[in-house]
Design an enzyme around this catalytic site. Sequence first.
Site, PDB file in Angstrom:
ATOM      1  N   GLY A   1      27.890  72.781  45.209  1.00 30.04           N
ATOM      2  CA  GLY A   1      28.882  72.019  45.955  1.00 30.04           C
ATOM      3  C   GLY A   1      28.873  70.528  45.700  1.00 30.04           C
ATOM      4  O   GLY A   1      29.311  69.752  46.551  1.00 30.04           O
ATOM      5  N   SER A   2      28.431  70.105  44.515  1.00 24.86           N
ATOM      6  CA  SER A   2      28.443  68.661  44.254  1.00 24.86           C
ATOM      7  C   SER A   2      29.884  68.137  44.174  1.00 24.86           C
ATOM      8  O   SER A   2      30.163  67.009  44.593  1.00 24.86           O
ATOM      9  CB  SER A   2      27.663  68.311  42.990  1.00 24.86           C
ATOM     10  OG  SER A   2      28.284  68.839  41.847  1.00 24.86           O
ATOM     11  N   ASN A   3      30.798  68.952  43.674  1.00 25.89           N
ATOM     12  CA  ASN A   3      32.200  68.510  43.654  1.00 25.89           C
ATOM     13  C   ASN A   3      32.773  68.465  45.063  1.00 25.89           C
ATOM     14  O   ASN A   3      33.514  67.543  45.405  1.00 25.89           O
ATOM     15  CB  ASN A   3      33.028  69.435  42.755  1.00 25.89           C
ATOM     16  CG  ASN A   3      32.802  69.122  41.294  1.00 25.89           C
ATOM     17  OD1 ASN A   3      33.284  68.106  40.801  1.00 25.89           O
ATOM     18  ND2 ASN A   3      32.044  69.978  40.615  1.00 25.89           N
TER      19      ASN A   3
ATOM     20  N   ARG B   1      38.101  94.428  42.398  1.00 24.72           N
ATOM     21  CA  ARG B   1      38.390  92.992  42.315  1.00 24.72           C
ATOM     22  C   ARG B   1      39.658  92.648  43.100  1.00 24.72           C
ATOM     23  O   ARG B   1      39.711  91.679  43.847  1.00 24.72           O
ATOM     24  CB  ARG B   1      38.582  92.588  40.846  1.00 24.72           C
ATOM     25  CG  ARG B   1      38.923  91.117  40.668  1.00 24.72           C
ATOM     26  CD  ARG B   1      39.123  90.740  39.221  1.00 24.72           C
ATOM     27  NE  ARG B   1      37.972  91.007  38.386  1.00 24.72           N
ATOM     28  CZ  ARG B   1      36.867  90.253  38.362  1.00 24.72           C
ATOM     29  NH1 ARG B   1      36.782  89.186  39.116  1.00 24.72           N
ATOM     30  NH2 ARG B   1      35.868  90.571  37.580  1.00 24.72           N
TER      31      ARG B   1
ATOM     32  N   ILE C   1      36.257  85.376  38.442  1.00 24.13           N
ATOM     33  CA  ILE C   1      37.609  85.481  37.892  1.00 24.13           C
ATOM     34  C   ILE C   1      38.545  86.019  38.975  1.00 24.13           C
ATOM     35  O   ILE C   1      38.190  86.949  39.703  1.00 24.13           O
ATOM     36  CB  ILE C   1      37.610  86.398  36.648  1.00 24.13           C
ATOM     37  CG1 ILE C   1      36.848  85.695  35.520  1.00 24.13           C
ATOM     38  CG2 ILE C   1      39.023  86.761  36.230  1.00 24.13           C
ATOM     39  CD1 ILE C   1      36.641  86.547  34.286  1.00 24.13           C
TER      40      ILE C   1
ATOM     41  N   ASN D   1      41.888  74.254  38.704  1.00 22.93           N
ATOM     42  CA  ASN D   1      40.485  74.584  38.412  1.00 22.93           C
ATOM     43  C   ASN D   1      39.861  73.419  37.657  1.00 22.93           C
ATOM     44  O   ASN D   1      40.526  72.710  36.916  1.00 22.93           O
ATOM     45  CB  ASN D   1      40.433  75.844  37.537  1.00 22.93           C
ATOM     46  CG  ASN D   1      39.022  76.255  37.185  1.00 22.93           C
ATOM     47  OD1 ASN D   1      38.122  76.219  38.027  1.00 22.93           O
ATOM     48  ND2 ASN D   1      38.802  76.648  35.938  1.00 22.93           N
TER      49      ASN D   1
ATOM     50  N   HIS E   1      37.014  72.659  34.933  1.00 18.26           N
ATOM     51  CA  HIS E   1      36.267  73.409  33.913  1.00 18.26           C
ATOM     52  C   HIS E   1      35.482  72.436  33.044  1.00 18.26           C
ATOM     53  O   HIS E   1      36.049  71.462  32.539  1.00 18.26           O
ATOM     54  CB  HIS E   1      37.229  74.227  33.050  1.00 18.26           C
ATOM     55  CG  HIS E   1      36.511  75.014  32.002  1.00 18.26           C
ATOM     56  ND1 HIS E   1      35.806  76.167  32.297  1.00 18.26           N
ATOM     57  CD2 HIS E   1      36.321  74.783  30.678  1.00 18.26           C
ATOM     58  CE1 HIS E   1      35.242  76.616  31.193  1.00 18.26           C
ATOM     59  NE2 HIS E   1      35.541  75.790  30.195  1.00 18.26           N
TER      60      HIS E   1
ATOM     61  N   SER F   1      37.698  69.226  32.304  1.00 21.80           N
ATOM     62  CA  SER F   1      39.160  69.298  32.421  1.00 21.80           C
ATOM     63  C   SER F   1      39.561  69.798  33.800  1.00 21.80           C
ATOM     64  O   SER F   1      38.874  70.642  34.382  1.00 21.80           O
ATOM     65  CB  SER F   1      39.733  70.290  31.396  1.00 21.80           C
ATOM     66  OG  SER F   1      39.354  69.968  30.076  1.00 21.80           O
TER      67      SER F   1
ATOM     68  N   ASP G   1      40.997  79.992  32.186  1.00 22.53           N
ATOM     69  CA  ASP G   1      40.850  78.597  31.735  1.00 22.53           C
ATOM     70  C   ASP G   1      41.969  78.184  30.773  1.00 22.53           C
ATOM     71  O   ASP G   1      41.747  77.396  29.848  1.00 22.53           O
ATOM     72  CB  ASP G   1      39.482  78.391  31.059  1.00 22.53           C
ATOM     73  CG  ASP G   1      38.322  78.665  32.010  1.00 22.53           C
ATOM     74  OD1 ASP G   1      38.480  78.437  33.216  1.00 22.53           O
ATOM     75  OD2 ASP G   1      37.257  79.110  31.535  1.00 22.53           O
TER      76      ASP G   1
ATOM     77  N   GLN H   1      28.756  66.210  34.483  1.00 25.90           N
ATOM     78  CA  GLN H   1      29.061  66.389  35.908  1.00 25.90           C
ATOM     79  C   GLN H   1      29.186  65.053  36.629  1.00 25.90           C
ATOM     80  O   GLN H   1      29.992  64.916  37.555  1.00 25.90           O
ATOM     81  CB  GLN H   1      28.020  67.290  36.559  1.00 25.90           C
ATOM     82  CG  GLN H   1      28.290  68.750  36.188  1.00 25.90           C
ATOM     83  CD  GLN H   1      27.163  69.706  36.505  1.00 25.90           C
ATOM     84  OE1 GLN H   1      26.180  69.331  37.132  1.00 25.90           O
ATOM     85  NE2 GLN H   1      27.307  70.941  36.060  1.00 25.90           N
TER      86      GLN H   1
ATOM     87  N   GLU I   1      32.642  64.287  36.007  1.00 30.66           N
ATOM     88  CA  GLU I   1      33.582  65.300  36.505  1.00 30.66           C
ATOM     89  C   GLU I   1      33.988  65.004  37.959  1.00 30.66           C
ATOM     90  O   GLU I   1      35.129  65.231  38.347  1.00 30.66           O
ATOM     91  CB  GLU I   1      32.863  66.643  36.412  1.00 30.66           C
ATOM     92  CG  GLU I   1      33.558  67.819  36.987  1.00 30.66           C
ATOM     93  CD  GLU I   1      32.711  69.063  36.750  1.00 30.66           C
ATOM     94  OE1 GLU I   1      32.883  69.697  35.712  1.00 30.66           O
ATOM     95  OE2 GLU I   1      31.885  69.400  37.617  1.00 30.66           O
TER      96      GLU I   1
END
Length: 232
Positions: free
Chosen positions: A24-26, A77, A104, A119, A121, A148, A157, A183, A186
């Site tokens: 969870g750093s983002n 899924r 996915i 997303n 990536h 990205s 992706d 990161q 990012e």
Amino acid sequence: MTEIPGAKFTLAPFRLAILASGRGSNLRAVLESIQRGDIAASLVGVFSDKPACGALALAREAGVRTVALSPRNYPSRDAFDESLFNEIATVQPDLIVLAGYMRIIGENSVRKFEDRMINLHPSLLPAYPGLDTYARALADGAGEHGSSVHRVIPALDAGPVLAQVRVPVLPGDDAESLAQRTQAREHPLLVACLQALASGRMRLGLGLPTYDARPIMAPLQLTARNELEWAP
Ligand code: GRF
């Protein structure tokens, strides 16, 4: 940071939902930016396929609504995705952000939110879709790597890329050191994209995304000052 506990994350009208499976750093970068007033958005929910992940713990600490479902409790899924995205629909998100969501998502669920899902990536797409991007870039002798932000389409992706940040590959790098360098950049990339989307400067939809009403034909680039600029 970190005054996250007790902060108000639901003041602005633009509604953000985050999906995460990892530490969870983002998510932390997003929470801090909302708290500072740098992103004019409300975080209306954090959703996960990993009930014990760090991202969920952080969201709870911040007082944000959380939903975690275990894929093993579902027969397929599609059944899992349907339940998760039904939960997401209840918070009426303007934007869904996959921030380290490692599962996915099947086509049926992607299609329902295809005009509003992005997303993050860790590669300079279209290079290195999928897993292990750092090791693969190093094995190829790549001179630069990066991250990205792209709109999500059913193919993995592969949706239109909104913006990227570039980092150098340095002599002696291993996957860990390259991951750390990437990161660190990012996080501001994601924050810059969320600022642009929440303010309406960047728009998604089903065609080419736009920035300042111009189609994004080549990914915007994050500058050293953490601003988005047009590719040269
Ligand atoms: C990020 O590097 C992102 O690019 C990838 O997964 C990682 C998530 O990290 N999709 P965190 O959980 O946000 O710390």
